[in-house]
Design an enzyme around this catalytic site. Structure first.
Site, PDB file in Angstrom:
ATOM      1  N   ASP A 191     130.709 121.955  11.143  1.00 29.59           N
ATOM      2  CA  ASP A 191     130.191 121.048  10.102  1.00 29.59           C
ATOM      3  C   ASP A 191     130.539 121.601   8.729  1.00 29.59           C
ATOM      4  OD1 ASP A 191     128.946 118.800   9.042  1.00 29.59           O
ATOM      5  OD2 ASP A 191     126.917 119.590   9.266  1.00 29.59           O
ATOM      6  N   ASP A 198     124.140 126.487   7.415  1.00 28.13           N
ATOM      7  CA  ASP A 198     123.933 125.391   8.364  1.00 28.13           C
ATOM      8  C   ASP A 198     124.767 125.575   9.630  1.00 28.13           C
ATOM      9  OD1 ASP A 198     122.836 123.098   9.289  1.00 28.13           O
ATOM     10  OD2 ASP A 198     123.744 121.757   7.815  1.00 28.13           O
TER      11      ASP A 198
HETATM   12  N1  LIG Z   1     119.662 130.731   3.103  1.00 27.03           N
HETATM   13  C1  LIG Z   1     119.504 129.806   2.162  1.00 27.03           C
HETATM   14  N2  LIG Z   1     119.285 130.150   0.874  1.00 27.03           N
HETATM   15  C2  LIG Z   1     119.127 129.203  -0.081  1.00 27.03           C
HETATM   16  N3  LIG Z   1     119.160 127.884   0.156  1.00 27.03           N
HETATM   17  C3  LIG Z   1     119.375 127.470   1.420  1.00 27.03           C
HETATM   18  C4  LIG Z   1     119.566 128.407   2.476  1.00 27.03           C
HETATM   19  N4  LIG Z   1     119.758 127.707   3.625  1.00 27.03           N
HETATM   20  C5  LIG Z   1     119.712 126.412   3.288  1.00 27.03           C
HETATM   21  N5  LIG Z   1     119.483 126.249   1.978  1.00 27.03           N
HETATM   22  C6  LIG Z   1     119.342 124.961   1.264  1.00 27.03           C
HETATM   23  O1  LIG Z   1     118.737 124.013   2.108  1.00 27.03           O
HETATM   24  C7  LIG Z   1     119.617 122.908   2.348  1.00 27.03           C
HETATM   25  C8  LIG Z   1     119.523 122.442   3.794  1.00 27.03           C
HETATM   26  O2  LIG Z   1     119.901 123.508   4.655  1.00 27.03           O
HETATM   27  P1  LIG Z   1     120.859 123.261   5.885  1.00 27.03           P
HETATM   28  O3  LIG Z   1     122.108 122.635   5.425  1.00 27.03           O
HETATM   29  O4  LIG Z   1     120.918 124.541   6.626  1.00 27.03           O
HETATM   30  O5  LIG Z   1     119.989 122.253   6.755  1.00 27.03           O
HETATM   31  P2  LIG Z   1     120.313 120.787   7.267  1.00 27.03           P
HETATM   32  O6  LIG Z   1     119.559 120.632   8.515  1.00 27.03           O
HETATM   33  O7  LIG Z   1     121.763 120.516   7.243  1.00 27.03           O
HETATM   34  O8  LIG Z   1     119.648 119.917   6.192  1.00 27.03           O
HETATM   35  P3  LIG Z   1     120.397 118.801   5.364  1.00 27.03           P
HETATM   36  O9  LIG Z   1     120.557 117.672   6.323  1.00 27.03           O
HETATM   37  O10 LIG Z   1     119.425 118.531   4.228  1.00 27.03           O
HETATM   38  O11 LIG Z   1     121.698 119.422   4.914  1.00 27.03           O
HETATM   39  C9  LIG Z   1     120.981 123.422   1.963  1.00 27.03           C
HETATM   40  O12 LIG Z   1     121.815 122.388   1.531  1.00 27.03           O
HETATM   41  C10 LIG Z   1     120.691 124.412   0.873  1.00 27.03           C
HETATM   42  O13 LIG Z   1     120.565 123.763  -0.370  1.00 27.03           O
HETATM   43 MG   LIG Z   2     123.371 120.963   5.768  1.00 32.86          MG
END
Ligand SMILES: Nc1ncnc2c1ncn2[C@@H]1O[C@H](COP(=O)(O)OP(=O)(O)OP(=O)(O)O)[C@@H](O)[C@H]1O
Ligand SMILES: [Mg+2]
Length: 260
Positions: free
Chosen positions: A192, A209
């Site tokens: 992804d 992610d």
């Molecule tokens: N380790 C981290 N440190 C800081 N911010 C983070 C971190 N992990 C995730 N985030 C923030 O949280 C958001 C969502 O995280 P992630 O992409 O892992 O989850 P997701 O399930 O894909 O959610 P989404 O559908 O909202 O993207 C990221 O786009 C980022 O802004």
């Molecule tokens: Mg994401």
């Protein structure tokens, strides 16, 4: 069981569950049950000392929320909470609440989500060991994952889609090298990769992610690798950087080594 076998195990479980939970009711009871479970999971990690405070929500999404946490020592962590009651799984309530034959499936349901969290933790470890910059995994319990916080005191690091790249060429090269290292050293494909899942810091881009990442012997790994490269090429083209997808795929696959 080896790390590799464990990962394959998670993947297989998740795949079989996805089919089972397609047709899905009774939202309220469902949410109540699982929200309590989430609170208990958060409480466990809290009492084990992984964080003292859930500071503020960094992101609220369909599949979960990410919070900034603060440890007793004053350090920041990121706490990703996978939602146990997304609409995708809603109608499963039908099975759970009425039919005794599905007691087992009902019991297994939250395990699906737990496996996603566990899998993301394992994938973070794996990318990190392959020398790819990702948040360092810290702890996982049920549907809650604690990892290194990427950002500063004031705010989390921005996504690549939200910044103007200073040196798009260098960033493209860095990310392609990351994909290659994950592939050849970690034997894993993100699956992804996009401007939504790369956080920009002053040092280096950080890939996030990772729940959906798959090991190379997964039947979809090559297709996902191609998609990752296509996504990067599409994004960087807009920034004026041409990525030759075929050449990159050859380079990445060519660098593959045989051992795990
Ligand atoms: N380790 C981290 N440190 C800081 N911010 C983070 C971190 N992990 C995730 N985030 C923030 O949280 C958001 C969502 O995280 P992630 O992409 O892992 O989850 P997701 O399930 O894909 O959610 P989404 O559908 O909202 O993207 C990221 O786009 C980022 O802004
Ligand atoms: Mg994401």
């Amino acid at each position: 069981m080896s790390h590799e076998q464990k990962l394959r195990g998670f993947e297989r479980e998740i795949e079989s569950w996805k089919i089972r939970i397609k047709d899905a009711n009774d939202r309220k009871t469902y949410d109540e049950v699982f929200d309590r479970q989430t609170l208990l999971a958060i409480y466990k990690l809290f009492s084990d000392g992984f964080f003292d405070i859930l500071d503020f929500p960094i992101s609220t999404g369909k599949e979960g929320n990410v919070f900034r946490g603060i440890t007793r020592a004053g350090d920041y962590v990121a706490v990703k909470i996978y939602r146990l009651s997304t609409s995708t799984f809603r109608d499963l309530g039908k099975y759970i609440l009425g039919d005794p034959r599905f007691k087992k499936a009902a019991k297994r349901f939250p395990q699906i989500i737990f496996s996603w969290a566990q899998k993301e933790y394992s994938n973070l470890e794996r990318f990190s060991k392959a020398g790819v910059r990702v948040p360092e995994p810290i702890a996982v319990h049920r549907n809650v994952l604690v990892m290194e916080y990427i950002g500063n005191e004031y705010m989390p690091a921005p996504k690549m889609k939200d910044v103007i790249l200073e040196d798009p060429n260098a960033t493209a090269e860095y990310l392609l090298e990351s994909v290659k290292n994950a592939y050849s050293r970690g034997h894993i494909v993100h699956g992804d990769m996009s401007e939504y899942n790369v956080l920009m810091t002053e040092d280096a881009p950080v890939i996030i992610d990772l729940a959906q990442a798959v090991v190379l012997d997964h039947w979809m790994s090559q297709e996902l690798l191609e998609r990752d490269i296509t996504n990067l090429a599409r994004f960087f083209r807009k920034a004026g950087v041409m990525i030759d997808e075929k050449e990159q795929l050859g380079r990445i696959r060519g660098g593959e080594t045989a051992t795990s």
